[in-house]
Design a protein around this motif. Structure first.
Motif, PDB file in Angstrom:
ATOM      1  N   ALA A  78     -34.947  45.924  23.762  1.00 14.91           N
ATOM      2  CA  ALA A  78     -36.152  45.679  22.962  1.00 14.91           C
ATOM      3  C   ALA A  78     -36.689  46.983  22.380  1.00 14.91           C
ATOM      4  CB  ALA A  78     -37.223  44.993  23.805  1.00 14.91           C
ATOM      5  N   GLU A  79     -36.662  48.033  23.187  1.00 16.50           N
ATOM      6  CA  GLU A  79     -37.118  49.337  22.699  1.00 16.50           C
ATOM      7  C   GLU A  79     -36.226  49.843  21.578  1.00 16.50           C
ATOM      8  OE1 GLU A  79     -39.158  51.085  26.781  1.00 16.50           O
ATOM      9  OE2 GLU A  79     -37.061  51.574  26.363  1.00 16.50           O
ATOM     10  N   GLN A  80     -34.915  49.692  21.724  1.00 13.88           N
ATOM     11  CA  GLN A  80     -33.972  50.146  20.702  1.00 13.88           C
ATOM     12  C   GLN A  80     -34.139  49.365  19.401  1.00 13.88           C
ATOM     13  OE1 GLN A  80     -31.634  52.833  20.988  1.00 13.88           O
ATOM     14  NE2 GLN A  80     -33.110  53.157  22.627  1.00 13.88           N
ATOM     15  N   LEU A  81     -34.328  48.061  19.520  1.00 15.19           N
ATOM     16  CA  LEU A  81     -34.433  47.211  18.332  1.00 15.19           C
ATOM     17  C   LEU A  81     -35.755  47.379  17.595  1.00 15.19           C
ATOM     18  CD1 LEU A  81     -32.815  43.986  19.791  1.00 15.19           C
ATOM     19  CD2 LEU A  81     -31.862  45.428  17.960  1.00 15.19           C
ATOM     20  N   THR A  82     -36.834  47.645  18.330  1.00 10.17           N
ATOM     21  CA  THR A  82     -38.155  47.708  17.708  1.00 10.17           C
ATOM     22  C   THR A  82     -38.694  49.116  17.519  1.00 10.17           C
ATOM     23  OG1 THR A  82     -39.342  47.590  19.810  1.00 10.17           O
ATOM     24  CG2 THR A  82     -38.798  45.486  18.728  1.00 10.17           C
ATOM     25  N   GLY A  83     -38.183  50.070  18.296  1.00  8.34           N
ATOM     26  CA  GLY A  83     -38.749  51.420  18.255  1.00  8.34           C
ATOM     27  C   GLY A  83     -40.055  51.523  19.029  1.00  8.34           C
ATOM     28  N   ILE A  84     -40.406  50.472  19.765  1.00  7.09           N
ATOM     29  CA  ILE A  84     -41.654  50.452  20.544  1.00  7.09           C
ATOM     30  C   ILE A  84     -41.322  50.746  22.001  1.00  7.09           C
ATOM     31  CG2 ILE A  84     -43.565  49.014  21.370  1.00  7.09           C
ATOM     32  CD1 ILE A  84     -43.206  47.359  18.754  1.00  7.09           C
ATOM     33  N   PRO A  85     -41.849  51.840  22.566  1.00 10.38           N
ATOM     34  CA  PRO A  85     -41.645  52.075  23.996  1.00 10.38           C
ATOM     35  C   PRO A  85     -42.363  50.985  24.794  1.00 10.38           C
ATOM     36  CG  PRO A  85     -42.503  54.044  22.906  1.00 10.38           C
ATOM     37  CD  PRO A  85     -42.603  52.908  21.932  1.00 10.38           C
ATOM     38  N   VAL A  86     -41.648  50.296  25.664  1.00 12.34           N
ATOM     39  CA  VAL A  86     -42.228  49.196  26.442  1.00 12.34           C
ATOM     40  C   VAL A  86     -42.563  49.737  27.831  1.00 12.34           C
ATOM     41  CG1 VAL A  86     -41.847  46.894  27.381  1.00 12.34           C
ATOM     42  CG2 VAL A  86     -40.956  47.475  25.120  1.00 12.34           C
ATOM     43  N   ARG A  87     -43.837  50.083  28.018  1.00 12.74           N
ATOM     44  CA  ARG A  87     -44.299  50.660  29.285  1.00 12.74           C
ATOM     45  C   ARG A  87     -45.317  49.781  29.992  1.00 12.74           C
ATOM     46  NH1 ARG A  87     -40.307  52.823  28.178  1.00 12.74           N
ATOM     47  NH2 ARG A  87     -40.023  54.931  27.456  1.00 12.74           N
ATOM     48  N   THR A  88     -45.928  48.852  29.234  1.00 15.15           N
ATOM     49  CA  THR A  88     -46.952  47.953  29.777  1.00 15.15           C
ATOM     50  C   THR A  88     -46.708  46.546  29.239  1.00 15.15           C
ATOM     51  OG1 THR A  88     -48.492  48.252  27.936  1.00 15.15           O
ATOM     52  CG2 THR A  88     -48.665  49.841  29.752  1.00 15.15           C
ATOM     53  N   GLN A  89     -47.424  45.563  29.801  1.00 16.64           N
ATOM     54  CA  GLN A  89     -47.321  44.206  29.263  1.00 16.64           C
ATOM     55  C   GLN A  89     -47.767  44.160  27.812  1.00 16.64           C
ATOM     56  OE1 GLN A  89     -49.379  41.513  31.972  1.00 16.64           O
ATOM     57  NE2 GLN A  89     -47.407  40.568  32.419  1.00 16.64           N
ATOM     58  N   ASP A  90     -48.805  44.904  27.459  1.00 16.27           N
ATOM     59  CA  ASP A  90     -49.255  44.924  26.059  1.00 16.27           C
ATOM     60  C   ASP A  90     -48.154  45.452  25.140  1.00 16.27           C
ATOM     61  OD1 ASP A  90     -51.735  43.849  26.675  1.00 16.27           O
ATOM     62  OD2 ASP A  90     -52.733  45.796  26.749  1.00 16.27           O
ATOM     63  N   ASP A  91     -47.430  46.489  25.589  1.00 17.11           N
ATOM     64  CA  ASP A  91     -46.306  47.003  24.807  1.00 17.11           C
ATOM     65  C   ASP A  91     -45.241  45.922  24.629  1.00 17.11           C
ATOM     66  OD1 ASP A  91     -47.503  49.536  24.801  1.00 17.11           O
ATOM     67  OD2 ASP A  91     -46.233  50.284  26.438  1.00 17.11           O
ATOM     68  N   ALA A  92     -44.961  45.186  25.711  1.00 12.21           N
ATOM     69  CA  ALA A  92     -43.945  44.135  25.659  1.00 12.21           C
ATOM     70  C   ALA A  92     -44.348  43.046  24.674  1.00 12.21           C
ATOM     71  CB  ALA A  92     -43.711  43.546  27.049  1.00 12.21           C
ATOM     72  N   ILE A  93     -45.610  42.698  24.655  1.00 17.44           N
ATOM     73  CA  ILE A  93     -46.100  41.691  23.715  1.00 17.44           C
ATOM     74  C   ILE A  93     -45.974  42.207  22.284  1.00 17.44           C
ATOM     75  CG2 ILE A  93     -48.161  40.443  22.937  1.00 17.44           C
ATOM     76  CD1 ILE A  93     -48.921  40.298  25.976  1.00 17.44           C
ATOM     77  N   ARG A  94     -46.307  43.479  22.061  1.00 14.48           N
ATOM     78  CA  ARG A  94     -46.140  44.069  20.725  1.00 14.48           C
ATOM     79  C   ARG A  94     -44.670  44.034  20.304  1.00 14.48           C
ATOM     80  NH1 ARG A  94     -47.842  49.329  21.781  1.00 14.48           N
ATOM     81  NH2 ARG A  94     -46.579  49.937  20.013  1.00 14.48           N
ATOM     82  N   ALA A  95     -43.780  44.358  21.238  1.00 13.63           N
ATOM     83  CA  ALA A  95     -42.347  44.329  20.927  1.00 13.63           C
ATOM     84  C   ALA A  95     -41.888  42.903  20.627  1.00 13.63           C
ATOM     85  CB  ALA A  95     -41.544  44.933  22.084  1.00 13.63           C
ATOM     86  N   CYS A  96     -42.400  41.923  21.398  1.00 14.63           N
ATOM     87  CA  CYS A  96     -42.069  40.517  21.121  1.00 14.63           C
ATOM     88  C   CYS A  96     -42.496  40.134  19.712  1.00 14.63           C
ATOM     89  CB  CYS A  96     -42.760  39.595  22.128  1.00 14.63           C
ATOM     90  SG  CYS A  96     -41.960  39.485  23.728  1.00 14.63           S
TER      91      CYS A  96
END
Length: 87
Positions: free
Chosen positions: A26-44
């Motif tokens: 997800a981080e590679q595809l979006t460029g968003i570092p996923v460190r928290t649930q909020d980050d994961a939602i942004r990546a989704c």
């Protein structure tokens, strides 16, 4: 492989109905570092914007975790209708 990320993001994801990347993918595809649930939602949401209606990030370990469980963040329905978290 890193050299295939652009192909997956630009050519494969727009054709997919569902995608289940792990945290690293997800981080590679979006460029968003996923460190928290909020980050994961942004990546989704970013992955939704690429085409898939159903997005589920698997095997995510967040910085604010106690290390005892893995978390999943995902959302369905497309159209940026928010996220549903489970753990």
């Amino acid at each position: 492989p890193r050299e295939l990320v652009d192909i997956y993001r630009d050519e494969v994801l727009p054709l997919a109905d569902a995608v289940t990347p792990n945290q690293f993918e997800a981080e590679q595809l979006t460029g968003i570092p996923v460190r928290t649930q909020d980050d994961a939602i942004r990546a989704c949401r970013a992955l939704h914007d690429m085409g898939p209606e159903l997005v589920l990030i698997t095997s995510a370990v967040f910085d604010d975790d106690d290390g005892d469980e893995e978390n999943e963040a995902g959302s369905g329905g497309g159209g940026g209708n928010g996220g549903e978290e489970g753990g």
